[in-house]
Design an enzyme around this catalytic site. Structure first.
Site, short mmCIF file in Angstrom:
data_model
loop_
_atom_site.label_atom_id
_atom_site.label_comp_id
_atom_site.label_asym_id
_atom_site.label_seq_id
_atom_site.Cartn_x
_atom_site.Cartn_y
_atom_site.Cartn_z
N ASP A 212 24.44 47.95 -7.91
CA ASP A 212 24.72 49.38 -8.00
C ASP A 212 24.54 50.07 -6.65
O ASP A 212 23.58 49.80 -5.93
CB ASP A 212 23.72 49.97 -9.02
CG ASP A 212 24.04 51.40 -9.39
OD1 ASP A 212 25.16 51.63 -9.88
OD2 ASP A 212 23.17 52.27 -9.22
N GLU A 263 20.15 29.63 -3.57
CA GLU A 263 19.26 28.64 -4.20
C GLU A 263 19.64 28.39 -5.65
O GLU A 263 19.13 27.48 -6.29
CB GLU A 263 17.80 29.13 -4.17
CG GLU A 263 17.20 29.24 -2.78
CD GLU A 263 15.86 29.96 -2.83
OE1 GLU A 263 15.19 29.94 -3.90
OE2 GLU A 263 15.49 30.57 -1.81
#
Ligand code: GLC
Ligand code: CA
Length: 551
Positions: A212, A263
């Site tokens: 956002d 990751e």
């Protein structure tokens, strides 16, 4: 064994490059416990519908603990679900179930500001000027003799000053509502906290985040005044040296997040960045930053061939230059739904029209016809597509919501000059009749208009020619034709026709002119509307199977 001639298989880790993502505005999707508010249980009960629609992923609007002053974009606790929407267990179960059906789930990350009910802001209020608690936000002394004037002339996106004063005389910054204090992204604790929040949701099964206000994180630490006043909900054209939009420093934060996402193979971040200049927007797509950024130029483009072609090619080229692909979107919870936009005179500001515009200007049939053509255009493009809940039903904006039910802070903060965004957030009709048209068993938090049931899933499913079936068929064909091909070859079919060929050989034609045009040779795959005599009528689109490109 692969040979030199084999095309690379699209990696499961880059599933998102051509994915169709369905935006769930949770409050308005489906109510599972009869309180008039959509929730996770409701969403879980409709997962099969979404799978059968043929989308790849869901983006769920903020579901965190929140006073809901801005529909949940005012987060009080980033690691808990708002009780109105369910529990954390519900969210985990939802993600697991969705994943099993092959649907990934993106959470909505709200890093620019917290709710004023967030523990941090409460600590800041209790703290004194200069305290560590205040350093997590933007607290400043005021101007004028007694500091009674705001520190700068910055205006809130929702209208009014972007500063509010606390009892001890200091002011805090809020680019949105006063209950949405902006975080200070120069603060190490803020950064660490969000790294942890990212891991929290990724560990629970989220496939990534829609981020956002991605263009707002960094503020000029010298807090200069704006040169020109800004009006509510407008997009600043030139952000090159803006005090709070699109500042280069925000990219450091993004790189930090990207390291974490890397990751978690297959996870993705899409930026909500209202940045007008593509040269600047492209920076968000660097290989070590966002995977995607919304292409709002396409959404903002009027129904006009030249403008649409331009918005596509600029977005496409800018994304490709970064090795990324563009994303396409026509509607979301912040804009007037596109069947309504396309049904109004194209030079009119649809948002302003909502409040007191002439209702006779709206041609709903034309708007829907164009919307159906537009979806074939959008889904025919390379890159990923974002759908907003209800658009597959052809839902229009509910433009006649009574003023006393409005919930969007924009209505109040704009001083009643803008009606706000509620008209795109009216709960979904699932059945023809019945209480709240199947949204839930006891009403809906925003009133649904009369006749809403005629748009319902029940009224359209399995019926040839409906908008729902158009979406389903288009999504199915798109899946079947999906290849690793990411090319777009423009066809010159005259000034009013948007036409292009994809590497699979598929031809897309959209007629934005007034006169019918001749259809290219090949096997028609899908039309947005009837094509009576081999000619493509105005405001109609078609996909055609042509011979594959030789490459
Ligand atoms: C984004 C959201 C919008 C919200 C604003 C503030 O633009 O999409 O709904 O009001 O940010 O968080
Ligand atoms: Ca509910």
């Amino acid at each position: 064994m692969t040979s030199r001639h084999d095309r690379p298989t699209p990696s499961a880790f880059s599933w998102w490059r051509n994915a169709v993502v369905y935006q769930v505005y949770l409050r308005s999707f489906a109510d599972g416990n009869a309180d008039g508010i959509g929730d996770i249980t409701g969403l879980r009960s409709r997962l099969e519908y979404l799978r059968d629609l043929g989308v790849d992923a869901l983006w769920v609007n903020p579901w965190y603990v929140s006073p809901l002053n801005d529909g949940g974009y005012d987060v009080a606790d980033y690691r808990q679900i708002n009780p109105e929407f369910g529990t954390l267990d519900d969210a985990v179960a939802l993600m697991a179930e969705a994943n099993e059906m092959g649907l990934r789930v993106l959470a909505d990350l709200v890093p620019n500001h917290t709710s004023s009910e967030h523990r941090w802001f409460q600590e800041a209020l209790a703290g004194s000027p200069g305290s560590e608690a205040r350093a997590r936000y933007h607290f400043r002394p005021g101007r004028g003799v007694d500091g009674s004037g705001p520190p700068t002339n910055w205006t809130s996106v929702f209208g009014g000053s972007a500063w509010s004063r606390v009892p001890d005389g200091e002011w805090y910054l809020h680019l949105f509502d006063r209950t949405q204090p902006d975080l200070n992204w120069d603060n190490a604790e803020v950064r660490a906290e969000f790294r942890d929040i990212l891991r929290f949701w990724l560990d629970l099964g989220a496939a990534g985040f829609r981020v956002d206000v991605a263009h707002g994180l960094a503020k000029d630490p010298t807090y200069p005044d704006l040169e020109r006043a800004e009006t509510p909900l407008t997009i600043v054209e030139d952000t090159a040296a803006h005090p709070f939009w699109d500042r280069p420093a925000l990219h450091d934060v993004v790189r930090e997040w990207r390291e974490i996402l890397d990751e978690y193979p297959g996870s993705v971040m899409v930026a909500e960045a209202w940045v007008a200049d593509w040269n600047r927007l492209a920076a968000y797509l660097k290989p070590d930053e966002y995977h995607q950024v919304f292409n709002f130029h396409f959404l903002q483009s009027p129904w006009e061939a030249t403008r649409i072609r331009e918005s596509i090619s600029v977005g496409f080229n800018a994304a490709r230059a970064q090795g990324a692909l563009p994303t396409w979107v026509l509607s979301n919870h912040d804009v007037v739904r596109h069947p309504t936009r396309y049904g109004l005179p194209q030079d009119l500001d649809a948002r302003a029209w909502l409040l007191d515009g002439d209702r006779d200007l709206l041609d709903s049939d034309l708007g829907l016809k164009r919307a159906r053509a537009a979806i074939l255009l959008m889904l025919g493009l390379p890159g990923s597509a974002y759908l907003y809940q209800g658009e597959e039903l052809g839902l229009p904006e509910v433009h006649d919501l009574p003023l006393d039910v409005l919930d969007d802070p924009v209505w109040e903060k704009s001083g009643h000059t803008l009606k706000g965004r509620d008209g795109s957030r009216v709960p979904i009709p699932w059945t023809r009749d019945g209480d709240s048209f199947g949204f839930g068993a006891d009403g809906s938090w925003l009133p649904q208009p009369e006749g809403w049931g005629s748009f319902s899933h029940q009224a359209q499913a399995g019926i040839e020619g409906t908008t729902l079936e158009l979406y389903r068929t288009a999504l199915r064909i798109r899946r079947e034709l999906r290849s690793d091909d990411e090319s777009l070859e423009w066809l010159d079919l005259g000034p009013d026709v948007v036409g292009f060929r994809r590497g699979s050989g598929m031809l897309v034609m959209v007629n934005l002119g007034r006169e019918p045009v001749e259809i290219l040779e090949g096997e028609p795959l899908i039309f947005s509307d009837d094509v009576p005599d081999g000619l493509l009528p105005a405001d109609t689109a078609i996909w055609i199977a042509g011979p594959p490109n030789s490459r």
